[in-house]
Design a protein around this motif. Structure first.
Motif, short mmCIF file in Angstrom:
data_model
loop_
_atom_site.label_atom_id
_atom_site.label_comp_id
_atom_site.label_asym_id
_atom_site.label_seq_id
_atom_site.Cartn_x
_atom_site.Cartn_y
_atom_site.Cartn_z
N GLN A 1 0.82 -1.20 0.00
CA GLN A 1 0.00 0.00 0.00
C GLN A 1 0.87 1.26 0.00
O GLN A 1 0.45 2.30 -0.52
CB GLN A 1 -0.93 0.00 1.22
N SER A 2 2.07 1.16 0.53
CA SER A 2 2.97 2.32 0.51
C SER A 2 3.48 2.62 -0.89
O SER A 2 4.08 3.67 -1.12
CB SER A 2 4.16 2.08 1.46
N ASP A 3 3.27 1.70 -1.85
CA ASP A 3 3.64 1.95 -3.24
C ASP A 3 2.51 2.59 -4.03
O ASP A 3 2.65 2.79 -5.24
CB ASP A 3 4.04 0.63 -3.92
N ALA A 4 1.38 2.90 -3.37
CA ALA A 4 0.31 3.62 -4.05
C ALA A 4 0.85 4.95 -4.55
O ALA A 4 1.62 5.63 -3.87
CB ALA A 4 -0.86 3.84 -3.09
N HIS A 5 0.45 5.32 -5.75
CA HIS A 5 1.07 6.47 -6.40
C HIS A 5 0.04 7.20 -7.24
O HIS A 5 -1.00 6.63 -7.62
CB HIS A 5 2.23 5.98 -7.28
N ALA A 6 0.31 8.44 -7.51
CA ALA A 6 -0.52 9.26 -8.40
C ALA A 6 0.40 9.98 -9.38
O ALA A 6 1.43 10.53 -8.98
CB ALA A 6 -1.34 10.26 -7.59
N TRP A 7 0.04 9.94 -10.64
CA TRP A 7 0.82 10.64 -11.66
C TRP A 7 -0.14 11.33 -12.62
O TRP A 7 -1.36 11.37 -12.36
CB TRP A 7 1.75 9.68 -12.38
N ALA A 8 0.35 11.88 -13.69
CA ALA A 8 -0.48 12.66 -14.62
C ALA A 8 -0.36 12.11 -16.02
O ALA A 8 0.62 11.43 -16.38
CB ALA A 8 -0.07 14.13 -14.60
N GLU A 9 -1.39 12.36 -16.82
CA GLU A 9 -1.35 12.15 -18.25
C GLU A 9 -1.73 13.45 -18.94
O GLU A 9 -2.72 14.09 -18.55
CB GLU A 9 -2.31 11.04 -18.69
N VAL A 10 -0.95 13.88 -19.91
CA VAL A 10 -1.25 15.07 -20.70
C VAL A 10 -1.40 14.67 -22.16
O VAL A 10 -0.75 13.72 -22.63
CB VAL A 10 -0.16 16.15 -20.54
N TRP A 11 -2.26 15.38 -22.85
CA TRP A 11 -2.47 15.10 -24.27
C TRP A 11 -1.62 16.05 -25.09
O TRP A 11 -1.73 17.28 -24.95
CB TRP A 11 -3.94 15.24 -24.63
N LEU A 12 -0.77 15.50 -25.94
CA LEU A 12 0.09 16.29 -26.81
C LEU A 12 -0.26 15.97 -28.26
O LEU A 12 -0.42 14.80 -28.63
CB LEU A 12 1.57 15.97 -26.55
N ASN A 13 -0.37 16.98 -29.03
CA ASN A 13 -0.75 16.83 -30.43
C ASN A 13 0.27 15.95 -31.16
O ASN A 13 1.47 16.18 -31.08
CB ASN A 13 -0.85 18.20 -31.10
N GLY A 14 -0.24 14.94 -31.84
CA GLY A 14 0.63 14.04 -32.59
C GLY A 14 1.15 12.88 -31.77
O GLY A 14 1.70 11.92 -32.33
N ARG A 15 0.99 12.94 -30.45
CA ARG A 15 1.49 11.87 -29.59
C ARG A 15 0.38 11.21 -28.77
O ARG A 15 0.55 10.09 -28.29
CB ARG A 15 2.57 12.41 -28.65
N GLY A 16 -0.71 11.90 -28.59
CA GLY A 16 -1.80 11.37 -27.77
C GLY A 16 -1.53 11.58 -26.29
O GLY A 16 -0.82 12.51 -25.89
#
Length: 694
Positions: A478-493
């Motif tokens: 449970q200590s490995d629970a994590h939050a990150w982000a996804e961004v949309w970039l044109n041409g890359r998704g």
């Protein structure tokens, strides 16, 4: 076992002088306490208090040889237990209420043990209470504790059936251990072959006690608390040729994806906003993969959520046997029902992937929405970045890199104790505190991205893990629970961006984790031997993992695989029943044959006596059905006179061999040696019998 009221004494007897009833009662009370103890975390506090008081009271009565309480006491305590159960659970039915009542009744029944019949009720209630532990946990520790409880109850049960006197408890315990060993093959056969027919074989539907490292929503502070939890979330075994894992920076296991933000809380888009959100059997068609696939096997702990945590990006549905997995448009895999028991599944991931809609998709505009009136300074920062001459004409990728550079060089820190955030969480992170855990960083990063008019969202799951060198499994806690982000970039998704890695690269690259302060004992052990705690934990987790894989995860599918290995072409549960029935029948025949062999081989003295009696009857000597050698000798003299003397003398010799052997007194009553019996058998064949009765 416990009888009626004993004599009243002024002071307790020494342990060595306790009557047998008192000694047996104290032993049984200790076993009952051991059986009840693991329920400490599952039942209301008053239940355990009542059980302790009842067992202590009964022990005091046995130790002092005092009379048992009147029945009106028991009736009052019973009504109190029922009222407490209803008050705690608002019902007298169901798993939790039922177990509460069983524990209370078991403890109260010990106050009513006036005869062996009452003791038998306690025994059987104890056996039933042992089973209730597996409603809450099927871990190896619980199984070992209940095995000791089983041996204790069997010892008490055997002791209650031994003859009068003061037989030592060690004798009863030894017999209980042998009985358990004799029953082990039957237990293993039933476990391996008894058909598992869902849902009867699984846990009850109200087993909701499991914990999850993730939530269906994310407010700042939720995942921070989980960083202190060292419980195991799942285990992973990589199935490629050498069992090697992907690079550490690629070990992202996807959970819920949050796109909607109200200023305080992140949550997924509402189902009506995403067409057929959980009805896809495959990920979106825009998913593109490259590179080498990574096959893996996941053993997921119960979490009471429908999420199937998968390594990014898992293209095909995880193999769940009869169950079906569905994909959301955000690459998350889910099931139709929550995971309430240990679940094992296999899948294939492509760590190098890209996906997402093309430019102009209306859904992308939803990924830039921000609530009005929140985080004004973050909005101002985004406006300044857009007007910065150095970034004039820069694409969205350059703006993302600029924000990551700010995180890396702006004095931001990764900590378990960021303090209590107020209303504008992104403003406080970027300008005031500059400290936080992964959820603070990811949330603030996505808010800034959206303020820059770049589609972005928060992804939660687990990252990293620790490889156990003993069995090769990767363990994620449970200590490995994590939050990150996804961004949309044109041409890359959609592109994964982990802003925490910009602040603390070790969190992602070399698996460095923040840990809570250790206790005094743990700190001392680590100081004396830094690797000792790690080695002991690895050994225990490898053992517990084997228990999970071979016992808890022994499903119907694995049963049918076993039948295929035994030669069944299309096995079914009917084949399991037939095989189990055949095995039981063969065992019964084998036991019968062994009994016949044992009767002939293990008491040859009786066989020899029966042989002499049969020969005497053939020559006209009338003998009773059961007769001792001395009785047969007397009848031979009465019937044949001096002609019967040889048989008489032979029978007395047979009697002396059994009951008066020329050996130490301890051997009296034991079977004679084989050589002596062989000599007597030869003498019987050469014996001079009378030609006809006189």
């Amino acid at each position: 076992m416990p009888g009626g009221p004993g004599p009243v004494l002024n002071r307790p007897l020494p342990t060595s002088q306790l009557p047998r009833d008192s000694r047996d009662t104290l032993f049984l009370l200790a076993v009952v306490a051991w059986v009840v103890l693991p329920h400490a975390a599952n039942l209301p506090a008053w239940t355990l208090l009542m059980a302790c008081l009842a067992l202590g009271w009964r022990g005091w009565l046995a130790w002092h040889a005092r009379p048992l309480p009147a029945r009106w006491w028991l009736l009052g305590l019973l009504l109190l237990a029922m009222a407490g159960t209803f008050w705690s659970h608002k019902t007298l039915l169901g798993r939790d209420a039922g177990v509460t009542l069983v524990v209370a009744l078991l403890a109260l029944k010990t106050l009513e043990m006036r005869a062996r019949r009452d003791a038998f009720v306690v025994f059987f209630l104890g056996f039933f209470t042992m089973l209730t532990h597996f409603f809450f946990s099927q871990s190896l520790l619980v199984a070992l504790a209940m095995l000791l409880g089983l041996l204790g109850l069997l010892t008490a049960l055997i002791n209650a059936n031994l003859p009068a006197g003061r037989p030592p408890l060690a004798t009863s315990a030894g017999l209980a251990l042998r009985m358990t060993a004799w029953g082990a093959p039957v237990m293993v056969a039933l476990f391996v072959l008894f058909p598992r027919v869902a849902p009867l074989w699984g846990l009850p539907a109200d087993a909701q006690g499991a914990r999850s490292g993730l939530s269906s929503r994310m407010s700042v502070g939720d995942v921070t608390e989980l960083a202190l939890d060292d419980a195991i979330a799942f285990r992973v075994r990589f199935l490629n040729a050498n069992g090697a894992a992907p690079e550490q920076r690629q070990l992202y296991f996807r959970g819920p994806v949050f796109s909607s933000f109200d200023g305080r809380e992140w949550k997924p888009r509402q189902p009506e906003e995403l067409v057929n959100q959980v009805l896809y059997r495959r990920p979106p068609a825009s998913l593109k993969t490259q590179g080498t696939p990574v096959p893996y096997e996941m053993t997921l702990e119960p979490n009471n959520r429908p999420w199937l945590l998968t390594l990014d990006a898992t293209v095909e549905a995880p193999r769940l046997g009869p169950q079906i997995a569905y994909a959301t448009p955000e690459l998350q895999w889910v099931m139709a029902r929550p995971v309430t028991e240990l679940l094992r599944y296999q899948a294939v991931a492509y760590p190098d992937f890209s996906y997402g809609p093309t430019a102009g998709d209306p859904l992308l505009r939803q990924e830039t929405e921000l609530p009005a009136g929140y985080n004004p300074r973050t909005l101002q920062l985004a406006s300044e970045m857009r007007r910065d001459p150095k970034l004039a004409g820069a694409d969205d990728g350059a703006l993302v890199q600029q924000v990551l550079n700010r995180l890396a060089t702006g004095g931001y820190s990764y900590t378990l104790e960021p303090g209590l955030y107020g209303r504008d969480t992104a403003d406080e992170f970027w300008f005031d505190r500059k400290a936080g855990f992964c959820e603070h960083v990811a949330s603030s990063f996505v808010v800034l991205m959206r303020a820059l008019d770049i589609p972005a969202r928060v992804v939660t799951g687990y990252q990293g893990g620790e490889r156990n060198p003993l069995d090769g499994y990767w363990t994620l806690r449970q200590s490995d629970a994590h939050a990150w982000a996804e961004v949309w970039l044109n041409g890359r998704g959609w592109v994964r961006i982990d802003p925490t890695a910009a602040i603390a690269p070790g969190r992602v690259g070399s698996m460095q984790r923040l840990v809570a302060p250790r206790g005094l004992v743990a700190s001392a052990l680590v100081t004396m031997s830094p690797g000792l705690m790690q080695s002991l934990r690895g050994l225990w987790e490898a053992t517990n993992n084997r228990w999970n894989q071979w016992v808890l995860n022994y499903t119907q599918g694995r049963q049918l695989d076993l039948l295929r290995k035994l030669g069944f072409e299309a096995p079914s549960w009917e084949d399991l029943v037939l095989l189990l029935g055949g095995l039981l029948a063969a065992s019964a025949l084998g036991a019968g044959a062994w009994q016949l062999w044992d009767r002939r081989q293990h008491d040859p003295w009786l066989r020899l006596l029966n042989q002499a009696q049969t020969l005497a009857r053939a020559r006209g000597l009338e003998t009773p059905g059961v007769a001792t050698p001395r009785t047969l000798g007397r009848l031979a003299l009465e019937r044949w006179g001096p002609a019967g003397q040889p048989l008489h003398d032979w029978l007395l010799q047979l009697e002396r061999l059994r009951y008066a052997p020329p050996a130490p007194p301890a051997s009296i009553g034991r079977p004679p040696t084989a050589s002596a019996l062989k000599d007597l058998e030869r003498q019987l064949r050469r014996l001079n019998w009378p030609t006809r009765p006189t």
